[in-house]
Design an enzyme around this catalytic site. Structure first.
Site, PDB file in Angstrom:
ATOM      1  CB  CYS A 146      60.959  68.247   5.944  1.00  0.00           C
ATOM      2  SG  CYS A 146      59.468  68.161   4.957  1.00  0.00           S
ATOM      3  CD  GLU A 180      61.096  65.017   9.328  1.00  0.00           C
ATOM      4  OE1 GLU A 180      61.109  66.186   8.880  1.00  0.00           O
ATOM      5  OE2 GLU A 180      60.046  64.382   9.549  1.00  0.00           O
ATOM      6  CB  CYS A 225      56.665  64.180   4.392  1.00  0.00           C
ATOM      7  SG  CYS A 225      58.261  64.671   3.711  1.00  0.00           S
TER       8      CYS A 225
HETATM    9  N1  THU Z   1      57.233  69.085   7.647  1.00  0.00           N
HETATM   10  C1  THU Z   1      58.429  68.652   8.148  1.00  0.00           C
HETATM   11  O1  THU Z   1      59.256  69.455   8.558  1.00  0.00           O
HETATM   12  N2  THU Z   1      58.667  67.328   8.169  1.00  0.00           N
HETATM   13  C2  THU Z   1      57.808  66.375   7.708  1.00  0.00           C
HETATM   14  O2  THU Z   1      58.174  65.215   7.626  1.00  0.00           O
HETATM   15  C3  THU Z   1      56.443  66.755   7.360  1.00  0.00           C
HETATM   16  C4  THU Z   1      56.207  68.194   7.125  1.00  0.00           C
HETATM   17  C5  THU Z   1      56.964  70.520   7.607  1.00  0.00           C
HETATM   18  C6  THU Z   1      56.920  71.114   6.237  1.00  0.00           C
HETATM   19  C7  THU Z   1      56.066  72.329   6.462  1.00  0.00           C
HETATM   20  O3  THU Z   1      56.896  73.387   6.903  1.00  0.00           O
HETATM   21  C8  THU Z   1      55.132  71.938   7.583  1.00  0.00           C
HETATM   22  O4  THU Z   1      55.710  70.787   8.184  1.00  0.00           O
HETATM   23  C9  THU Z   1      53.701  71.622   7.152  1.00  0.00           C
HETATM   24  O5  THU Z   1      53.713  70.708   6.114  1.00  0.00           O
END
Ligand code: THU
Length: 140
Positions: A56, A58, A91
């Site tokens: 992700c 973050e 997340c």
């Molecule tokens: N994702 C993030 O980059 N940060 C989060 O906190 C939630 C999800 C990304 C992971 C994946 O590449 C896409 O969002 C869909 O889940």
């Protein structure tokens, strides 16, 4: 003290979002971490054909700043802006890492227009597990 306005940090997160590698979900996420030295470290989500290998935005920012020698302690992380198309929130895994590395950060969550809301790590992850549970005097 923050050297950037919330709007400026949000603008960085929106730019970071354009770097996202998202061939599978097409859900781009950008993160911009304001560090105590005044610098801003970018993160974006980086996906993988083996889906769980995705990282992700973050956590890319939070870990990249350590790799760049910008982390001496929890108060070095001042603020984090996160940008998605719809103002989606971080997340659970990212919340846990935020609580470990920057528990007192201000968090801005914005959509692709730059509309943002302000929150905190404590609000995103109340009653979190932390290192205090691992202290030697707690061991049994
Ligand atoms: N994702 C993030 O980059 N940060 C989060 O906190 C939630 C999800 C990304 C992971 C994946 O590449 C896409 O969002 C869909 O889940």
């Amino acid at each position: 003290m923050p050297t950037l306005s919330p709007e400026e940090l949000v603008a960085h997160a929106l730019l970071a979002r354009t770097h996202a590698y998202t061939p599978y979900s097409h859900y781009q996420v950008g993160a911009a971490l304001l560090v105590a030295d005044g610098s801003v470290v970018y993160g974006c989500n980086v996906e993988n054909a083996a889906y769980p290998s995705t990282i992700c935005a973050e956590r890319v920012a939070l870990t990249a700043a350590i790799a760049q020698g910008k982390y001496q302690g929890q108060d070095d992380y001042v603020a984090l802006a996160v940008a998605t198309r719809d103002g989606g929130t971080p997340c659970g895994t990212c919340r846990q890492v935020m609580a470990e590395l920057g528990p007192r950060m201000v968090v801005y969550i914005c959509d692709e227009q730059g509309n943002y809301r302000t929150t905190s790590v404590a609000a995103l992850l109340p009653d979190s597990f932390d290192a205090s549970s691992l202290a030697d005097d707690q061991a049994s």
